[in-house]
Structure formats: C-alpha cells, structure tokens
Enzyme design. Structure first.
Site, PDB file in Angstrom:
ATOM      1  N   GLY A  12      -0.094   5.247  -4.900  1.00  0.00           N
ATOM      2  CA  GLY A  12       1.171   4.881  -5.543  1.00  0.00           C
ATOM      3  C   GLY A  12       2.245   5.954  -5.510  1.00  0.00           C
ATOM      4  O   GLY A  12       3.111   5.980  -6.392  1.00  0.00           O
ATOM      5  N   ASN A  14       4.680   6.240  -3.246  1.00  0.00           N
ATOM      6  CA  ASN A  14       5.971   5.582  -2.982  1.00  0.00           C
ATOM      7  C   ASN A  14       6.474   4.865  -4.226  1.00  0.00           C
ATOM      8  O   ASN A  14       7.661   4.939  -4.546  1.00  0.00           O
ATOM      9  CB  ASN A  14       5.847   4.601  -1.817  1.00  0.00           C
ATOM     10  CG  ASN A  14       6.000   5.275  -0.476  1.00  0.00           C
ATOM     11  OD1 ASN A  14       7.109   5.578  -0.045  1.00  0.00           O
ATOM     12  ND2 ASN A  14       4.883   5.564   0.184  1.00  0.00           N
ATOM     13  N   LYS A  65      -8.516 -16.656  -2.763  1.00  0.00           N
ATOM     14  CA  LYS A  65      -7.218 -15.987  -2.578  1.00  0.00           C
ATOM     15  C   LYS A  65      -6.108 -16.803  -3.236  1.00  0.00           C
ATOM     16  O   LYS A  65      -5.158 -16.248  -3.780  1.00  0.00           O
ATOM     17  CB  LYS A  65      -6.975 -15.854  -1.068  1.00  0.00           C
ATOM     18  CG  LYS A  65      -5.710 -15.149  -0.689  1.00  0.00           C
ATOM     19  CD  LYS A  65      -5.765 -14.789   0.773  1.00  0.00           C
ATOM     20  CE  LYS A  65      -4.529 -14.081   1.208  1.00  0.00           C
ATOM     21  NZ  LYS A  65      -4.752 -13.214   2.347  1.00  0.00           N
ATOM     22  N   MET A  90      -2.493  -3.217  -0.042  1.00  0.00           N
ATOM     23  CA  MET A  90      -3.293  -3.369   1.166  1.00  0.00           C
ATOM     24  C   MET A  90      -3.991  -4.734   1.247  1.00  0.00           C
ATOM     25  O   MET A  90      -5.142  -4.830   1.642  1.00  0.00           O
ATOM     26  CB  MET A  90      -4.303  -2.222   1.270  1.00  0.00           C
ATOM     27  CG  MET A  90      -3.609  -0.863   1.414  1.00  0.00           C
ATOM     28  SD  MET A  90      -2.260  -0.844   2.630  1.00  0.00           S
ATOM     29  CE  MET A  90      -2.742   0.525   3.663  1.00  0.00           C
ATOM     30  N   HIS A 109       6.072   0.471   6.099  1.00  0.00           N
ATOM     31  CA  HIS A 109       4.931   0.707   6.982  1.00  0.00           C
ATOM     32  C   HIS A 109       5.133   2.050   7.698  1.00  0.00           C
ATOM     33  O   HIS A 109       6.222   2.332   8.186  1.00  0.00           O
ATOM     34  CB  HIS A 109       4.795  -0.431   7.993  1.00  0.00           C
ATOM     35  CG  HIS A 109       3.596  -0.259   8.860  1.00  0.00           C
ATOM     36  ND1 HIS A 109       2.319  -0.545   8.423  1.00  0.00           N
ATOM     37  CD2 HIS A 109       3.469   0.236  10.105  1.00  0.00           C
ATOM     38  CE1 HIS A 109       1.451  -0.238   9.374  1.00  0.00           C
ATOM     39  NE2 HIS A 109       2.133   0.235  10.412  1.00  0.00           N
TER      40      HIS A 109
HETATM   41  C1  GAR Z   1       2.200   4.443   2.637  1.00  0.00           C
HETATM   42  O1  GAR Z   1       2.178   5.418   3.650  1.00  0.00           O
HETATM   43  C2  GAR Z   1       2.629   3.106   3.195  1.00  0.00           C
HETATM   44  O2  GAR Z   1       3.564   3.225   4.230  1.00  0.00           O
HETATM   45  C3  GAR Z   1       1.315   2.570   3.705  1.00  0.00           C
HETATM   46  O3  GAR Z   1       0.399   2.896   2.701  1.00  0.00           O
HETATM   47  C4  GAR Z   1       0.777   4.159   2.137  1.00  0.00           C
HETATM   48  C5  GAR Z   1       0.710   4.032   0.633  1.00  0.00           C
HETATM   49  O4  GAR Z   1       0.812   5.299   0.023  1.00  0.00           O
HETATM   50  N1  GAR Z   1       1.365   1.158   3.944  1.00  0.00           N
HETATM   51  C6  GAR Z   1       0.741   0.543   4.971  1.00  0.00           C
HETATM   52  O5  GAR Z   1       0.044   1.124   5.765  1.00  0.00           O
HETATM   53  C7  GAR Z   1       0.999  -0.959   5.071  1.00  0.00           C
HETATM   54  N2  GAR Z   1       0.443  -1.500   6.255  1.00  0.00           N
HETATM   55  P1  GAR Z   1       1.211   5.423  -1.501  1.00  0.00           P
HETATM   56  O6  GAR Z   1       0.257   4.490  -2.276  1.00  0.00           O
HETATM   57  O7  GAR Z   1       0.972   6.851  -1.862  1.00  0.00           O
HETATM   58  O8  GAR Z   1       2.634   4.998  -1.644  1.00  0.00           O
END
Ligand code: GAR
Length: 193
Positions: A12, A14, A65, A90, A109
């Site tokens: 989390g 981001n 789902k 995810m 992404h």
């Molecule tokens: C981020 O790097 C995001 O871009 C990626 O998961 C990470 C989450 O990190 N998303 C994907 O790969 C989607 N296909 P965070 O939980 O620390 O934000």
C-alpha cells in the site's frame, strides 16, 4: 468534490502516497474509502493511521467471485464513490464489475504497457534486459493491464541497475505519476471512457 476509493492487496505504498497527497490538498478529491481483499495486508494499518475507512473484503470468505465483487460493489456504493484507483490490487476484476463502474476505474502498472503486463512487470522487464521500462496509469477494461492510457512515463534501465535499484526508481516515478493522473481524471466530468 469527487469521492475516491483506493483498492489494495499488499504494502500500500502508492495508496499511502495518494492519501497523503490528497490530505495536502494537491488532488481535488476526498479519499473516502480503501478496499482491501487481504486481511494481513500492511496497507490496512497505513490507511487506518491516515484516518481513511477500510473495507476489508476477504476473498477467502466468499465462495464465488460474483459474491465477493457484489460485496465490494455494496461497500463502494454505500460511500457514493465516484472514482476507483487500483493501487496494487492483485485481483482480476470481472467484466461485469468493470462495466458496472465503466470509465470510473483506473490502475497503475509498473511497465510501459502493453509491454510486460501481469503481476511482475518490473522483474519481467529487468530480466528481458530491455534498455527502458516505465510506469503506466490507464483506465481499466475487462482485459488485464490494458485500456486507454492516461499517463505514461519512461524509466531507463542502466547497466549498473540491479532489480532492487530498478524497483526503487519505478516506485519513485509511481509516486509522482499516480497523483498527476488522478488530478487529470478527477477534473474530467463525465469520464473520458
Ligand atoms: C505497484 O508497483 C503497482 O504498480 C503494482 O503493484 C505495486 C503495488 O505496490 N501493480 C501491478 O503490478 C498491477 N498489475 P504498493 O502496494 O506498495 O503500492
């Protein structure tokens, strides 16, 4: 002001950066809800510390789902959410879910889509030995890691980069790009898509 929900599954970072940027008055939305599908995700305490309501919708507690997504929809609609930002969520959302919130779900992404989709975008680009990768923020459609691009930024992969240094560079760009994209999207009414 538009109400934002952020969907997370893991660390989390981001999400935390987006909420802090919103609280600093730099994205014109209300950070109204965090939706998390994993009970042990560090994102949950991060969101709670920042005072944002968390809807924990544990996928394991639902036999289908459809039921899982129905509960998410119920929680999102109860808060009258206008915009959903996936930030390390995810799970693949069904076409029904995506259509329900058509044009109101965006995702980040860690690659220059359409290159290196999937759960390991940074590692896949590193192992492919390409010279550049990057970050994409895009509208979500039924197809995974696809959909109209909102913003995209390149990141060079230098000979001295390790997977760890590349990850750090990608995340630093993510923390700039997602707030920028949210500023763009939150100012569009109705959404472009
Ligand atoms: C981020 O790097 C995001 O871009 C990626 O998961 C990470 C989450 O990190 N998303 C994907 O790969 C989607 N296909 P965070 O939980 O620390 O934000």
């Amino acid at each position: 002001m538009k109400k934002l929900a952020i969907f997370v599954s893991g660390s989390g970072t981001n999400m935390e950066n987006i909420i802090k940027t919103v609280h600093a008055g730099k994205i014109p939305v209300e950070a109204a809800l965090v939706v998390c599908d994993k009970p042990d995700a560090p994102a949950i305490t991060k969101a709670q510390r920042l005072g944002v309501e968390v809807a924990l919708v544990d996928r394991k507690k639902y036999t289908s789902k459809t039921d899982f997504e129905a509960e998410i929809i119920r929680r999102v609609e109860a808060k009258k959410i206008d915009l959903i930002a996936l930030a390390g969520f995810m799970r693949v959302l069904s076409p029904e879910f995506v259509n329900h919130f058509k044009g109101r779900v965006i995702n980040i992404h860690p690659s220059l889509l359409p290159a290196f989709p999937g759960a390991h975008g940074i590692r896949d680009a590193f192992e492919a030995k390409v010279k550049e990768t990057g970050v994409t923020v895009h509208y979500v459609i039924a197809e995974v890691d696809a959909g109209p691009v909102i913003l995209q930024r390149k990141v060079a992969i230098l000979p001295e980069d390790t997977l760890a240094t590349l990850e750090a560079k990608i995340h630093a760009v993510e923390y700039q790009l997602y707030p920028e994209a949210l500023r763009v999207v939150s100012s569009i009414n109705p959404p472009l898509m």
